[in-house]
Design an enzyme around this catalytic site. Structure first.
Site, PDB file in Angstrom:
ATOM      1  N   LYS A  50     102.773  48.166 -84.790  1.00  0.00           N
ATOM      2  CA  LYS A  50     104.337  47.443 -85.089  1.00  0.00           C
ATOM      3  C   LYS A  50     104.378  47.875 -86.338  1.00  0.00           C
ATOM      4  CE  LYS A  50     103.861  43.719 -81.791  1.00  0.00           C
ATOM      5  NZ  LYS A  50     102.848  42.582 -81.618  1.00  0.00           N
ATOM      6  N   THR A  81      81.565  59.321 -83.854  1.00  0.00           N
ATOM      7  CA  THR A  81      81.755  57.633 -84.095  1.00  0.00           C
ATOM      8  C   THR A  81      81.574  57.370 -82.528  1.00  0.00           C
ATOM      9  OG1 THR A  81      84.119  57.176 -83.937  1.00  0.00           O
ATOM     10  CG2 THR A  81      83.328  58.057 -85.857  1.00  0.00           C
ATOM     11  N   GLU A  82      81.455  55.931 -82.297  1.00  0.00           N
ATOM     12  CA  GLU A  82      81.589  55.286 -81.185  1.00  0.00           C
ATOM     13  C   GLU A  82      82.817  55.651 -80.706  1.00  0.00           C
ATOM     14  OE1 GLU A  82      80.398  53.438 -83.760  1.00  0.00           O
ATOM     15  OE2 GLU A  82      78.370  53.265 -83.362  1.00  0.00           O
ATOM     16  N   TYR A  83      83.971  55.344 -81.250  1.00  0.00           N
ATOM     17  CA  TYR A  83      85.210  55.326 -80.608  1.00  0.00           C
ATOM     18  C   TYR A  83      85.508  56.851 -80.349  1.00  0.00           C
ATOM     19  CZ  TYR A  83      87.261  50.800 -81.433  1.00  0.00           C
ATOM     20  OH  TYR A  83      87.469  49.518 -81.350  1.00  0.00           O
ATOM     21  N   GLU A  84      84.906  57.813 -81.128  1.00  0.00           N
ATOM     22  CA  GLU A  84      85.427  59.260 -80.920  1.00  0.00           C
ATOM     23  C   GLU A  84      84.612  59.632 -79.631  1.00  0.00           C
ATOM     24  OE1 GLU A  84      83.974  61.312 -84.392  1.00  0.00           O
ATOM     25  OE2 GLU A  84      84.924  63.213 -83.624  1.00  0.00           O
ATOM     26  N   GLU A 128      82.049  54.843 -95.906  1.00  0.00           N
ATOM     27  CA  GLU A 128      83.009  54.958 -94.821  1.00  0.00           C
ATOM     28  C   GLU A 128      83.633  53.308 -94.877  1.00  0.00           C
ATOM     29  OE1 GLU A 128      80.999  55.302 -90.857  1.00  0.00           O
ATOM     30  OE2 GLU A 128      83.252  55.412 -89.923  1.00  0.00           O
ATOM     31  N   ASP A 153      92.297  59.273 -82.866  1.00  0.00           N
ATOM     32  CA  ASP A 153      92.945  59.883 -81.605  1.00  0.00           C
ATOM     33  C   ASP A 153      94.363  59.219 -81.392  1.00  0.00           C
ATOM     34  OD1 ASP A 153      92.429  57.134 -80.760  1.00  0.00           O
ATOM     35  OD2 ASP A 153      92.470  57.833 -78.638  1.00  0.00           O
ATOM     36  N   ASP A 185      91.912  50.974 -87.166  1.00  0.00           N
ATOM     37  CA  ASP A 185      93.059  50.057 -86.485  1.00  0.00           C
ATOM     38  C   ASP A 185      94.468  50.544 -86.606  1.00  0.00           C
ATOM     39  OD1 ASP A 185      90.860  48.559 -85.574  1.00  0.00           O
ATOM     40  OD2 ASP A 185      91.175  47.064 -87.229  1.00  0.00           O
ATOM     41  N   ASP A 192      85.769  43.199 -96.709  1.00  0.00           N
ATOM     42  CA  ASP A 192      86.930  43.725 -96.318  1.00  0.00           C
ATOM     43  C   ASP A 192      87.505  44.824 -97.357  1.00  0.00           C
ATOM     44  OD1 ASP A 192      89.971  43.827 -96.069  1.00  0.00           O
ATOM     45  OD2 ASP A 192      89.622  41.872 -94.880  1.00  0.00           O
TER      46      ASP A 192
HETATM   47  N1  SAH Z   1      84.670  53.853 -87.132  1.00  0.00           N
HETATM   48  C1  SAH Z   1      84.205  53.113 -85.931  1.00  0.00           C
HETATM   49  C2  SAH Z   1      84.868  51.755 -85.695  1.00  0.00           C
HETATM   50  C3  SAH Z   1      86.481  52.095 -85.565  1.00  0.00           C
HETATM   51  S1  SAH Z   1      87.552  50.427 -84.993  1.00  0.00           S
HETATM   52  C4  SAH Z   1      84.323  53.973 -85.034  1.00  0.00           C
HETATM   53  O1  SAH Z   1      84.964  54.867 -85.314  1.00  0.00           O
HETATM   54  O2  SAH Z   1      83.780  53.720 -83.937  1.00  0.00           O
HETATM   55  C5  SAH Z   1      87.869  49.867 -86.672  1.00  0.00           C
HETATM   56  C6  SAH Z   1      86.932  49.318 -87.536  1.00  0.00           C
HETATM   57  O3  SAH Z   1      87.491  48.935 -88.751  1.00  0.00           O
HETATM   58  C7  SAH Z   1      86.661  47.762 -86.851  1.00  0.00           C
HETATM   59  O4  SAH Z   1      85.145  47.723 -86.686  1.00  0.00           O
HETATM   60  C8  SAH Z   1      87.275  46.795 -87.818  1.00  0.00           C
HETATM   61  O5  SAH Z   1      86.557  45.622 -87.857  1.00  0.00           O
HETATM   62  C9  SAH Z   1      87.033  47.534 -89.101  1.00  0.00           C
HETATM   63  N2  SAH Z   1      88.195  47.090 -89.976  1.00  0.00           N
HETATM   64  C10 SAH Z   1      89.452  47.006 -89.900  1.00  0.00           C
HETATM   65  N3  SAH Z   1      89.957  46.625 -91.085  1.00  0.00           N
HETATM   66  C11 SAH Z   1      89.063  46.405 -91.973  1.00  0.00           C
HETATM   67  C12 SAH Z   1      88.895  46.098 -93.414  1.00  0.00           C
HETATM   68  N4  SAH Z   1      90.485  45.676 -93.907  1.00  0.00           N
HETATM   69  N5  SAH Z   1      87.956  46.222 -93.865  1.00  0.00           N
HETATM   70  C13 SAH Z   1      86.771  46.569 -93.415  1.00  0.00           C
HETATM   71  N6  SAH Z   1      86.551  47.138 -92.033  1.00  0.00           N
HETATM   72  C14 SAH Z   1      87.807  46.768 -91.551  1.00  0.00           C
END
Ligand code: SAH
Length: 214
Positions: free
Chosen positions: A122, A194-197, A44, A154, A118, A96
């Protein structure tokens, strides 16, 4: 994601060295060796606080799971939870996604999850979206063929962009839903969230879901 800036998070995460892989580059080409059992590895990317990957690992002991998260203050919360459970099939990496090819060799990963990435709305930031052609090529270089990706969001803009990009890069659509939770309810399926979900579906937002392969 709203991030609490936890003081010395980079140092604090180091104590969880049973779950955390601090030096993924050192395991290049031998990532399977971080797990006691040799079985498929699902990754993930951007796992946030970890609920999804932890629950996946609990429910599927026959698969090894890796969670990748960029920010130490965020991964710290996943590490605290994962450390209590001591699941042999779960490891986390603070790193990353742009560096994935330094961590994993071609064929090491069996499936990729992208959850609530994310959106970078833009146009000039489109390259940073985790479903941009640049990232898809990176995923193709670390996965077994066919490269399989499951994606949830979403965000309508990111969903549409991702559908177009997968199509442009000749991915095959295995599944697509405009309302994952409604679909699951109708078919008596369990969704690991997930938390966001949880947050966005409680607000009434539909969750979009795509599964593709190439
Ligand atoms: N999957 C989780 C978090 C979603 S927010 C959920 O659904 O609840 C997106 C997450 O991706 C953030 O925690 C951010 O820090 C991470 N993220 C964004 N770009 C990234 C990258 N290039 N490499 C690793 N993690 C990244």
């Amino acid at each position: 994601m709203r991030r609490r800036n936890i003081k010395n998070a980079d140092e604090k995460i180091q104590v969880f060295d049973e779950v955390l892989i601090t030096n993924p580059e050192d395991y290049y080409g031998k990532i399977a060796s971080i797990f006691p059992k040799q079985q498929k590895i699902y990754l993930e990317i951007g796992m946030g606080k970890g609920n999804f990957i932890i629950e996946q690992a609990r429910t599927h002991p026959d698969i090894n799971f890796i969670g990748l998260e960029k920010y130490a203050s965020v991964i710290l919360q996943a590490l605290v939870k994962a450390n209590e459970l001591k699941l042999p099939n779960l490891r986390l990496i603070n790193g990353d996604a742009t560096n994935l090819e330094k961590y994993f060799k071609k064929d090491e990963i069996d499936m990729i999850y992208l959850n609530f990435s994310d959106p970078w709305p833009k146009a000039r930031h489109a390259k940073r979206r985790l479903t941009s052609p640049t990232f898809l090529k990176i995923y193709e270089n670390i996965t077994k063929s066919p490269t399989t990706i499951e994606f949830k969001t979403d965000n309508r803009g990111l969903f549409e962009y991702s559908v177009l990009t997968f199509n442009e890069l000749k991915y095959k659509f295995l599944d697509l839903s405009f309302n994952l939770h409604e679909h699951a309810k109708e078919n008596n399926l369990t969704v690991i969230t997930t938390e966001y979900e949880d947050r966005f579906s409680q607000m009434g937002n539909p969750i979009y879901f795509i599964k593709v392969e190439k």
